[in-house]
Design a protein around this motif. Structure first.
Motif, PDB file in Angstrom:
ATOM      1  N   UNK A 199      65.403  36.874  12.534  1.00 18.39           N
ATOM      2  CA  UNK A 199      65.411  37.368  11.166  1.00 18.39           C
ATOM      3  C   UNK A 199      64.395  38.500  10.997  1.00 18.39           C
ATOM      4  N   UNK A 200      64.812  39.545  10.316  1.00 17.61           N
ATOM      5  CA  UNK A 200      63.921  40.648   9.986  1.00 17.61           C
ATOM      6  C   UNK A 200      63.991  40.875   8.484  1.00 17.61           C
ATOM      7  N   UNK A 201      62.848  40.886   7.828  1.00 19.99           N
ATOM      8  CA  UNK A 201      62.804  41.064   6.382  1.00 19.99           C
ATOM      9  C   UNK A 201      62.744  42.543   6.026  1.00 19.99           C
ATOM     10  N   UNK A 220      56.686  22.883   9.733  1.00 16.75           N
ATOM     11  CA  UNK A 220      55.327  23.425   9.705  1.00 16.75           C
ATOM     12  C   UNK A 220      54.493  22.803   8.596  1.00 16.75           C
ATOM     13  N   UNK A 221      55.126  22.583   7.432  1.00 19.60           N
ATOM     14  CA  UNK A 221      54.399  22.088   6.261  1.00 19.60           C
ATOM     15  C   UNK A 221      54.545  20.579   6.064  1.00 19.60           C
ATOM     16  N   UNK A 222      55.371  19.969   6.891  1.00 16.16           N
ATOM     17  CA  UNK A 222      55.560  18.510   6.875  1.00 16.16           C
ATOM     18  C   UNK A 222      56.170  17.995   5.564  1.00 16.16           C
ATOM     19  N   UNK A 225      68.845  29.056   6.928  1.00 18.95           N
ATOM     20  CA  UNK A 225      68.663  27.599   6.870  1.00 18.95           C
ATOM     21  C   UNK A 225      67.703  27.161   7.978  1.00 18.95           C
ATOM     22  N   UNK A 226      67.846  27.779   9.159  1.00 19.52           N
ATOM     23  CA  UNK A 226      66.920  27.480  10.244  1.00 19.52           C
ATOM     24  C   UNK A 226      65.479  27.799   9.866  1.00 19.52           C
ATOM     25  N   UNK A 227      65.285  28.892   9.129  1.00 22.46           N
ATOM     26  CA  UNK A 227      63.957  29.256   8.647  1.00 22.46           C
ATOM     27  C   UNK A 227      63.417  28.193   7.695  1.00 22.46           C
ATOM     28  N   UNK A 228      64.277  27.673   6.848  1.00 24.79           N
ATOM     29  CA  UNK A 228      63.920  26.591   5.920  1.00 24.79           C
ATOM     30  C   UNK A 228      63.474  25.349   6.698  1.00 24.79           C
ATOM     31  N   UNK A 277      61.936  32.822   0.054  1.00 25.52           N
ATOM     32  CA  UNK A 277      60.729  33.620  -0.144  1.00 25.52           C
ATOM     33  C   UNK A 277      59.868  33.045  -1.265  1.00 25.52           C
ATOM     34  N   UNK A 278      60.527  32.602  -2.331  1.00 31.74           N
ATOM     35  CA  UNK A 278      59.754  31.998  -3.430  1.00 31.74           C
ATOM     36  C   UNK A 278      59.130  30.685  -2.981  1.00 31.74           C
TER      37      UNK A 278
END
Length: 417
Positions: free
Chosen positions: A208-210, A329-331, A320-323, A155-156
């Motif tokens: 994932x649900x936040x 996305x951000x390359x 980790x998949x989200x990472x 998140x950070x």
């Protein structure tokens, strides 16, 4: 008749006294919870300068704090402190090379994670980011946060990265993240950590649900009991760790239940005696004895975390998949690094990693992800404790070990250049 009444009164009095002593002793033992909702007063709240409604807490920008390492005996003048400095971004200062000194063509690196990423218990020039910056001749940002889980680190990262994009992002956490990602209020798993309320993710049908932190304003921490239903429902540890370790009447039974509780209480009493008299008791290092006792009491928690990897690894995997998805996305190049707390290192030296082959499996599953199991790269020379600071808060890597970590991580960047 009167003698029996007198005897009964004495017995009752002794029982009450023993209950009081037992309760007071249990209050000091880190492995026991004695209150579900300890009081949070305004003085304590005022010291909580790192509060953040989104993340729970976060290092603040442009700060310099000095912490006593504990490297002195009772009554002695403080001899050693460590300095924690942050820049205008809230990143820990990197003395080897600032952002202003980094050229447009230089490779850029940022790090996110927990206190092992932040490098607690060492000075700004003893962090692995400082040594990486020396090796790579570029600034290395340090966005570690004390007590962070993998969830808060991500998140950070998502909040900070758009302001400071980098070519490489290292996420550095310990195995305790498996417990932290299941937590909403740290007190339910780390008794006494009463200010730490945080968001968490859940996994629903593979997605994932936040769950946002229930505390939007710092003042709300003064009345956490009003949020009891939310905290108990959404924090996994309330049922599985807090309630089994919650002391209740008769406290004497709980106190006498463990010889380690008795030992820890005795050590704590001796430390208090040293503090009050200003003199050390010759021949005994009570700081070291207390640390050893606390580590022994930590072993059930380590085994608990080991079981969590067996039951909740899919959530860890999804984070980790989200990472990896965000990196695509951000390359940038994503690197995941698992490091060891001292309590895990001792246990794992005999039983193997509590996370099994997770790091290898993550590397195989995500082609774009580089993974590092740091335990495989550090040579403790048969003395695990040599990797960590000798005194102080306990359990964080020494500057020498951070230098070794920097060499491993810098090599990942250098191999791509």
């Amino acid at each position: 008749m009167l003698p029996f009444v007198a005897l009964a009164v004495v017995i009752v009095g002794l029982a009450i006294a023993l209950e009081v002593v037992s309760y007071k002793s249990l209050e000091r033992i880190p492995a026991v919870a004695t209150e579900e909702f300890p009081e949070i007063d305004r003085e304590l709240l005022g010291k909580f300068s790192s509060f953040d409604p989104e993340l729970g807490w976060v290092p603040q920008p442009n700060q310099e704090k000095q912490k006593d390492t504990g490297d002195h005996l009772p009554g002695e003048e403080v001899r050693t402190t460590v300095t924690y400095s942050t820049d205008e971004y809230g990143s820990r200062v990197c003395p080897a090379k600032s952002r202003d000194e980094t050229g447009a063509d230089d490779v850029t690196v940022s790090t996110y994670g927990d206190s092992y990423c932040f490098c607690r218990e060492v000075d700004d020039d003893g962090t692995f980011q400082h040594y990486m910056a020396e090796e790579l001749d570029t600034h290395v940002a340090n966005y570690g946060g004390g007590n962070y889980g993998l969830d808060q680190a991500l998140l950070r990262m998502k909040r900070q990265y758009p302001e400071e994009p980098t070519d490489y992002v290292f996420v550095v956490v310990t195995a305790s993240s498996i417990a932290r990602i299941l937590s909403v209020w740290k007190h339910y798993q780390e008794f006494g950590n009463i200010l730490a309320v945080k968001p968490r993710y859940t996994l629903e049908d593979g997605d994932l649900k936040l769950i946002d932190s229930p505390v939007d304003e710092k003042e709300e921490l003064l009345d956490l009991e009003s949020k009891a239903d939310f905290l108990r429902t959404n924090d996994f540890h309330y049922d599985h760790w807090f309630k089994p370790h919650y002391a209740s009447v008769p406290y004497t039974a709980d106190f006498l239940d463990s010889s380690e509780y008795l030992r820890y209480a005795a050590i704590t009493g001796c430390k208090e005696l040293e503090r009050r008299t200003g003199r050390s008791i010759p021949g005994v290092d009570f700081d070291a004895a207390q640390t050893e006792s606390a580590l022994r009491m930590e072993q059930p928690r380590v085994r608990y975390h080991e079981r969590l990897f067996e039951t909740h690894e899919p959530l860890f995997d999804a984070l980790i998949g989200e990472f990896v998805d965000y990196a695509d996305e951000q390359d940038f190049k994503p690197v995941f690094v698992m490091v060891q707390q001292l309590r895990y290192a001792k246990y794992e030296s005999e039983h193997g990693p509590i996370y099994g082959d997770l790091v290898d499996r993550l590397g195989e599953k995500y082609d774009a992800l580089e993974t590092v199991d740091m335990a495989r790269h550090l040579d403790p020379d048969d003395d695990i404790e040599s990797l960590y600071v000798e005194r102080g808060e306990g359990g964080h890597y020494s500057p020498e070990t951070n230098r070794e970590i920097a060499e491993v991580l810098a090599e990942i960047v250098e191999e791509d250049q």
